[in-house]
Scaffold this active site. Structure first.
Site, PDB file in Angstrom:
ATOM      1  N   ASP A  77      -6.442  -2.185   4.804  1.00 18.72           N
ATOM      2  CA  ASP A  77      -7.262  -1.332   3.933  1.00 18.72           C
ATOM      3  C   ASP A  77      -8.469  -2.108   3.417  1.00 18.72           C
ATOM      4  O   ASP A  77      -9.599  -1.615   3.427  1.00 18.72           O
ATOM      5  CB  ASP A  77      -6.411  -0.824   2.770  1.00 18.72           C
ATOM      6  CG  ASP A  77      -7.197   0.072   1.829  1.00 18.72           C
ATOM      7  OD1 ASP A  77      -7.767   1.069   2.305  1.00 18.72           O
ATOM      8  OD2 ASP A  77      -7.234  -0.224   0.626  1.00 18.72           O
ATOM      9  N   ASP A 101      -7.216 -14.622   3.777  1.00 23.88           N
ATOM     10  CA  ASP A 101      -8.414 -15.057   3.059  1.00 23.88           C
ATOM     11  C   ASP A 101      -9.376 -15.789   3.987  1.00 23.88           C
ATOM     12  O   ASP A 101     -10.600 -15.608   3.904  1.00 23.88           O
ATOM     13  CB  ASP A 101      -8.045 -15.921   1.842  1.00 23.88           C
ATOM     14  CG  ASP A 101      -6.952 -16.926   2.113  1.00 23.88           C
ATOM     15  OD1 ASP A 101      -6.028 -16.603   2.867  1.00 23.88           O
ATOM     16  OD2 ASP A 101      -7.015 -18.041   1.564  1.00 23.88           O
ATOM     17  N   TYR A 153       0.811  -1.214   0.000  1.00 18.13           N
ATOM     18  CA  TYR A 153       0.000   0.000   0.000  1.00 18.13           C
ATOM     19  C   TYR A 153       0.847   1.269   0.000  1.00 18.13           C
ATOM     20  O   TYR A 153       0.360   2.342  -0.327  1.00 18.13           O
ATOM     21  CB  TYR A 153      -0.923  -0.010   1.222  1.00 18.13           C
ATOM     22  CG  TYR A 153      -2.062   0.973   1.163  1.00 18.13           C
ATOM     23  CD1 TYR A 153      -3.297   0.608   0.631  1.00 18.13           C
ATOM     24  CD2 TYR A 153      -1.911   2.265   1.646  1.00 18.13           C
ATOM     25  CE1 TYR A 153      -4.346   1.505   0.585  1.00 18.13           C
ATOM     26  CE2 TYR A 153      -2.950   3.168   1.598  1.00 18.13           C
ATOM     27  CZ  TYR A 153      -4.166   2.782   1.071  1.00 18.13           C
ATOM     28  OH  TYR A 153      -5.204   3.683   1.025  1.00 18.13           O
ATOM     29  N   LYS A 204      -0.474 -13.541   5.339  1.00 23.59           N
ATOM     30  CA  LYS A 204      -0.480 -14.523   4.253  1.00 23.59           C
ATOM     31  C   LYS A 204       0.879 -15.222   4.232  1.00 23.59           C
ATOM     32  O   LYS A 204       1.527 -15.385   3.195  1.00 23.59           O
ATOM     33  CB  LYS A 204      -0.780 -13.834   2.916  1.00 23.59           C
ATOM     34  CG  LYS A 204      -1.052 -14.806   1.752  1.00 23.59           C
ATOM     35  CD  LYS A 204      -2.333 -15.599   1.921  1.00 23.59           C
ATOM     36  CE  LYS A 204      -2.584 -16.461   0.684  1.00 23.59           C
ATOM     37  NZ  LYS A 204      -3.743 -17.363   0.871  1.00 23.59           N
TER      38      LYS A 204
END
Length: 334
Positions: A228, A204, A124, A171
């Site tokens: 975000d 996820d 980001y 992740k």
């Protein structure tokens, strides 16, 4: 006590929701000397930058700012003003409370969680370049310093608010070096706070778990990009971004702003929901030590939403931005 605070109206619906928040604050009994500064697309022609130096100087001097949303061009134009502001002022922690309100129709009840998002690095941050005319590359940076700092801040919030659990989101199963480092840092910091339950969830899977049972979670801490995305998704669980406040905290200052964007398509129509901006101001008041006024405003907002008589169009009502603020002020007086 008088507080000197930088006020950034922003653009799009920014000036409208900021005006509503300021009106509410001024009726709370807190004395604030607002230093109004402009930034964003409207000042580029005059200053050749969306963030003139006087904006940063004002925030550095006052240590606190209340900010409206600022438009960021999609796929072109200048770099995100929000990203630049956070980097220049080292506002490393982004805090977004996600809470259901009585009177607001949503799919869930009893949701009350906080997303703590690392604010300075990761994808980001926008470190990218063109390798060839047809290939672009973005660089994901995760550091031990930033990871330790944000996880420590998550535990600090958990203790201050008597919360029982901190979950690190990552992740690391795929990005074993970058997210792996974040996860190792989180697990290490957690050993220093054994009184708070700790766990970690792959991003996820966390998305699925939030959709299924968001009421089970307390404090979630994660790298920048995941924060975000998940904070916007979580806003959808409680009625939309119009209800979600935000804070960007650093070691020497803080900027408070609603989680939503500038919505230029409805600018000037007096239909934007100012709740997120008002609640961002509540977070700001607590930060500067005005807890009594913060509690008064928060309770008034909750009362207006619960009553259901004065709701903005995104919540199924017809009340205007400024009229909603007046309804909150009326509740504050009772």
């Amino acid at each position: 006590m008088e507080h000197n605070i930088t006020l950034i109206p922003g653009d799009g619906i920014g000036p409208e929701v900021i005006s509503a928040a300021v009106k509410v604050i001024e009726n709370s009994g807190v004395c604030i000397n607002w230093e109004i500064v402009r930034m964003g697309a409207e000042v580029i022609e005059e200053f050749n930058t969306p963030i003139p130096s006087y904006v940063l100087e004002s925030i550095k001097k006052n240590k606190v700012a209340l900010k409206g949303p600022v438009t960021t061009p999609v796929g072109m134009g200048f770099k995100s003003v929000n990203v630049t502001l956070r980097q220049e002022l080292n506002l490393y922690a982004n805090i977004r409370p996600i809470k259901t309100f009585q009177g607001v129709t949503s799919r869930y009840e009893n949701v009350d969680l906080i997303i703590v998002r690392e604010n300075s690095e990761d994808l980001y941050a926008g470190i990218e370049h063109m390798i060839t005319e047809d290939i672009a590359e973005s660089i994901k940076i995760i550091s031990k310093k930033a990871s330790d700092r944000i996880v420590e801040y998550a535990f600090k919030i958990a203790k201050e608010q008597n919360r029982k659990q901190v979950i690190a989101v990552h992740k690391a199963n795929i990005m074993k070096l970058s997210d792996g480092l974040f996860l190792r840092c989180a697990r290490n910091i957690a050993t220093m706070h054994s009184e708070i339950d700790f766990g970690d969830v792959i991003v996820d899977a966390m998305s699925m778990k939030l959709v299924m049972n968001p009421e089970k979670y307390d404090v979630l801490v994660m790298p920048n990009l995941y924060g975000d995305i998940l904070s916007d998704m979580a806003a959808g669980l409680i009625g939309g971004l119009g209800l979600v406040p935000g804070a960007n905290i650093g070691e020497e200052g803080a900027v408070f702003e609603p989680a939503h964007g500038s919505a230029p398509d409805i600018a000037g129509t007096n239909i934007a929901n100012p709740t997120a901006c008002i609640l961002s101001a509540v977070m700001m008041l607590r930060y500067i030590g005005e807890a009594e006024a913060a509690d008064k405003i928060e309770k008034a907002v909750e009362a207006v939403l619960k009553e259901g008589k004065y709701l903005t169009c995104d919540l199924g009502g017809t009340t205007g931005t400024q009229e909603f603020a007046e309804a909150v002020i009326d509740k504050m007086g009772k």
